[in-house]
Write a protein that holds these residues in place. Structure first.
Motif, PDB file in Angstrom:
ATOM      1  N   ALA A  93      50.128  41.251  29.944  1.00 38.11           N
ATOM      2  CA  ALA A  93      49.956  42.452  30.764  1.00 38.11           C
ATOM      3  C   ALA A  93      48.632  43.121  30.417  1.00 38.11           C
ATOM      4  CB  ALA A  93      51.115  43.415  30.512  1.00 38.11           C
ATOM      5  N   GLU A  94      47.764  43.253  31.407  1.00 35.62           N
ATOM      6  CA  GLU A  94      46.480  43.953  31.206  1.00 35.62           C
ATOM      7  C   GLU A  94      46.530  45.277  31.955  1.00 35.62           C
ATOM      8  OE1 GLU A  94      43.410  41.293  32.586  1.00 35.62           O
ATOM      9  OE2 GLU A  94      43.903  39.759  31.115  1.00 35.62           O
ATOM     10  N   PHE A  95      45.657  46.208  31.553  1.00 33.30           N
ATOM     11  CA  PHE A  95      45.698  47.538  32.192  1.00 33.30           C
ATOM     12  C   PHE A  95      44.372  48.294  32.085  1.00 33.30           C
ATOM     13  CE2 PHE A  95      48.341  46.957  28.382  1.00 33.30           C
ATOM     14  CZ  PHE A  95      47.556  47.578  27.434  1.00 33.30           C
ATOM     15  N   ALA A 120      38.789  47.745  39.525  1.00 34.04           N
ATOM     16  CA  ALA A 120      38.175  46.751  40.399  1.00 34.04           C
ATOM     17  C   ALA A 120      38.567  45.320  40.032  1.00 34.04           C
ATOM     18  CB  ALA A 120      36.658  46.903  40.349  1.00 34.04           C
ATOM     19  N   CYS A 121      39.391  45.158  38.978  1.00 31.55           N
ATOM     20  CA  CYS A 121      39.880  43.815  38.663  1.00 31.55           C
ATOM     21  C   CYS A 121      41.396  43.785  38.826  1.00 31.55           C
ATOM     22  CB  CYS A 121      39.460  43.401  37.251  1.00 31.55           C
ATOM     23  SG  CYS A 121      39.171  41.622  37.097  1.00 31.55           S
ATOM     24  N   GLY A 122      41.966  44.896  39.304  1.00 28.82           N
ATOM     25  CA  GLY A 122      43.402  44.935  39.612  1.00 28.82           C
ATOM     26  C   GLY A 122      44.328  44.921  38.412  1.00 28.82           C
ATOM     27  N   HIS A 123      43.829  45.332  37.247  1.00 25.90           N
ATOM     28  CA  HIS A 123      44.684  45.241  36.059  1.00 25.90           C
ATOM     29  C   HIS A 123      45.840  46.246  36.075  1.00 25.90           C
ATOM     30  CE1 HIS A 123      41.186  43.131  33.696  1.00 25.90           C
ATOM     31  NE2 HIS A 123      41.591  42.466  34.760  1.00 25.90           N
ATOM     32  N   HIS A 124      45.765  47.272  36.935  1.00 25.21           N
ATOM     33  CA  HIS A 124      46.910  48.191  37.080  1.00 25.21           C
ATOM     34  C   HIS A 124      48.106  47.440  37.675  1.00 25.21           C
ATOM     35  CE1 HIS A 124      44.977  48.025  40.961  1.00 25.21           C
ATOM     36  NE2 HIS A 124      45.931  48.729  41.539  1.00 25.21           N
ATOM     37  N   ALA A 157      41.728  45.923  26.892  1.00 29.07           N
ATOM     38  CA  ALA A 157      40.289  45.621  26.950  1.00 29.07           C
ATOM     39  C   ALA A 157      39.955  44.188  27.338  1.00 29.07           C
ATOM     40  CB  ALA A 157      39.640  45.967  25.605  1.00 29.07           C
ATOM     41  N   GLU A 158      40.540  43.699  28.429  1.00 28.82           N
ATOM     42  CA  GLU A 158      40.175  42.338  28.855  1.00 28.82           C
ATOM     43  C   GLU A 158      38.712  42.278  29.265  1.00 28.82           C
ATOM     44  OE1 GLU A 158      39.231  38.913  31.066  1.00 28.82           O
ATOM     45  OE2 GLU A 158      39.253  40.904  31.950  1.00 28.82           O
ATOM     46  N   GLU A 159      38.197  43.379  29.827  1.00 29.87           N
ATOM     47  CA  GLU A 159      36.835  43.376  30.373  1.00 29.87           C
ATOM     48  C   GLU A 159      35.791  43.475  29.271  1.00 29.87           C
ATOM     49  OE1 GLU A 159      36.217  42.631  33.327  1.00 29.87           O
ATOM     50  OE2 GLU A 159      37.972  43.134  34.527  1.00 29.87           O
ATOM     51  N   GLY A 160      35.855  42.601  28.299  1.00 32.84           N
ATOM     52  CA  GLY A 160      34.811  42.543  27.283  1.00 32.84           C
ATOM     53  C   GLY A 160      35.279  42.747  25.859  1.00 32.84           C
ATOM     54  N   TRP A 182      49.326  35.901  35.366  1.00 27.34           N
ATOM     55  CA  TRP A 182      48.766  35.927  36.712  1.00 27.34           C
ATOM     56  C   TRP A 182      47.514  36.780  36.702  1.00 27.34           C
ATOM     57  CZ3 TRP A 182      48.756  40.004  40.626  1.00 27.34           C
ATOM     58  CH2 TRP A 182      49.199  41.248  40.164  1.00 27.34           C
ATOM     59  N   HIS A 183      46.790  36.762  37.812  1.00 31.56           N
ATOM     60  CA  HIS A 183      45.681  37.688  37.976  1.00 31.56           C
ATOM     61  C   HIS A 183      45.559  38.090  39.436  1.00 31.56           C
ATOM     62  CE1 HIS A 183      41.848  39.675  37.759  1.00 31.56           C
ATOM     63  NE2 HIS A 183      41.970  39.668  36.435  1.00 31.56           N
ATOM     64  N   PRO A 184      45.265  39.366  39.705  1.00 28.79           N
ATOM     65  CA  PRO A 184      45.013  39.800  41.078  1.00 28.79           C
ATOM     66  C   PRO A 184      43.849  39.015  41.693  1.00 28.79           C
ATOM     67  CG  PRO A 184      45.357  41.686  39.651  1.00 28.79           C
ATOM     68  CD  PRO A 184      45.239  40.489  38.752  1.00 28.79           C
TER      69      PRO A 184
HETATM   70 ZN   LIG Z   1      40.576  40.809  35.446  1.00 27.73          ZN
END
Ligand SMILES: [Zn+2]
Ligand SMILES: [Zn+2]
Length: 478
Positions: A93-95, A120-124, A157-160, A182-184
């Motif tokens: 789960a990312e957020f 903008a990466c849909g992590h919500h 913190a998936e984005e980096g 999964w990923h959006p």
């Molecule tokens: Zn992403």
């Protein structure tokens, strides 16, 4: 915000228990819409997702999951677990959000808050969808008295920042039998697809400052060190494998031309389809740094910021998820959603994009090498068999990290895609609980791909999570 869409193109060959699990998700979809939209509005950056993580943690606690937090000093990380013993099936789960991409649910560029972050990466949707899936699965485990554990990793913190790397390095995933995630996206796709391994690092050169006209011979320029290093790396480009990628940004040059700079910094990213080659390339880049320092009589030190493995595909799990995704079907739009989708499509460069494509399931492909980007899911996939699907949370033709992705993801279209992912993950996991032979096959495949002597070792060494990676002038782009 647009209304919820109740329509999904489900095929009829779902088993009675699969139908039951899907109903559990459908039943609570208003709650999941609210949860994802609350996180969408918060749009918190990596390692700063304090409120978003609590929203997800509360959701799990209210459902009887055991929640632990703060893994590896990451205050926004958590693990939510239900059940006991084997098998252990993991979800991710990312957020976290992205800087500067705040956007309303609108087909024109309209920030919700000027210069604020946006999802903008849909992590919500990513975090909430995985939670929805795990909760439905838990209900099924209770009803059918299924033995085993469902475990959700709340990975910051998936984005980096790479939260998953630090959880994997500390061994939190060692006892997991398989991870489904999964990923959006702007399409529905369960293909087995790899990604690029990556190492990013900052090189800091130290010289001696002096007046650039009065006594330049007294100075040693740190910026010369950076430039000499970049020159050498740029020459090296001719002698690297074509699918390597090396990018850099000078993050500290000098402030004034009349001062010989005493400090300068350059930020490097190196990528390749294979983790081993990324390590070799990084060693060569380090030699360029060393050589530059010797020649310019400066000193250099390096600090690895992030390191992700390439995704190790697992055909067994991917084809399972493809089969289940096909059963669930894609997202069909209401009339109102279709209007919105067409407006967004009009904002794209010309292309063959149709709202109806959100209904399609892409043909199953196997891409063993490469992929468009890098992800910290890579490390997870080398620790335990892993598969991921893409679900159409965005209007067809939308690219990740765009304002259109924020707009789509904040509308009922995003929720529709999230539910497709949640249902697919839930019924895929059911299969793994029911079918130990398939689970063993996935494990055997992983072992074959890594080699039996492989032992996971993180690419970031023993560094702490880079909590400040998003602060200051961070040039990293995923
Ligand atoms: Zn992403
Ligand atoms: Zn992203």
């Amino acid at each position: 915000m647009l209304g919820l869409n109740p329509l999904f193109s489900q095929s009829t060959d779902l088993s009675p228990s699969e139908k039951w699990v899907i109903q559990q998700i459908e039943k609570n979809k208003v709650q999941y819409e609210k949860t994802s939209m609350a996180i969408w509005e918060l749009a918190e950056l990596g390692f700063q997702e304090e409120k978003s993580t609590l929203i997800l943690q509360d959701l799990f606690k209210n459902q009887g999951f055991k929640v632990t937090t703060g893994q590896e000093g990451m205050s926004t990380a958590f693990i939510a677990e239900y059940g006991e013993g084997k098998p252990v099936i993991g979800f991710l789960a990312e957020f976290d959000a992205l800087p500067g991409l705040s956007q309303k649910v609108s087909s024109n560029i309209e920030p919700l808050v000027e210069r604020a972050p946006g999802h903008a990466c849909g992590h919500h949707l990513f975090g909430t969808g995985s939670a929805a899936s795990a909760i439905a699965l838990k209900e099924w485990m209770i009803k059918e008295k299924i033995k085993g554990t469902i475990r959700v990793y709340g990975t910051p913190a998936e984005e980096g920042g790479g939260g998953k790397v630090f959880m994997a390095r500390a061994g939190y995933m060692d006892d997991v039998d398989a991870v489904l995630t999964w990923h959006p996206a702007s399409r529905n796709d369960a293909s087995a697809e790899s990604s690029l391994a990556i190492i990013s690092a900052k090189f800091t050169f130290k010289g001696v400052s002096a007046h650039a006209a009065m006594a330049p011979w007294r100075g040693r320029s740190a910026l010369d060190g950076v430039e000499a290093m970049n020159d050498m790396v740029n020459m090296m480009r001719e002698h690297i494998e074509p699918d390597s990628r090396i990018h850099y940004a000078i993050t500290n040059g000098s402030m004034a031309p009349n001062v010989v700079p005493a400090k300068a910094e350059v930020y490097y990213i190196v990528r390749h389809p294979e983790m081993k080659e990324v390590v070799r390339l990084f060693e060569r880049i380090k030699k360029c740094a060393k050589g530059a320092a010797i020649g310019t009589e400066t000193e250099v030190s390096e600090d690895i910021i992030s390191g992700y493995y390439n995704i190790l595909i697992n055909e067994t799990l991917a084809s399972l998820m493809h089969q289940k995704l096909t059963k669930i079907g894609g997202v069909s739009y209401t009339a109102q959603e279709k209007i919105f989708a067409n407006e967004l499509i009009n904002s794209f460069p010309p292309g063959d994009y149709k709202p109806e494509d959100a209904l399609k399931i892409e043909k199953f492909r196997i891409e063993e090498r490469g992929g468009p980007a890098s992800s910290d899911v890579g490390d997870v996939s080398w620790v335990t068999p892993t598969a991921s699907i893409a679900a159409a949370t965005w209007v067809p033709g939308t690219v990740a990290h765009s304002w259109q992705a924020v707009a789509s993801g904040g509308s009922s279209i995003g929720v529709g895609g999230m539910l497709v992912a949640a249902k697919t993950m839930a019924i895929s996991a059911m299969e793994l609980f029911n079918n130990p032979t398939m689970l063993q096959k996935a494990k055997d495949e992983k072992l074959k791909r890594t080699g039996s002597d492989f032992k996971y070792k993180s690419l970031v060494g023993d560094r702490l999570p880079p909590f400040d990676f998003m602060s200051g002038n961070d040039p990293r782009k995923k």
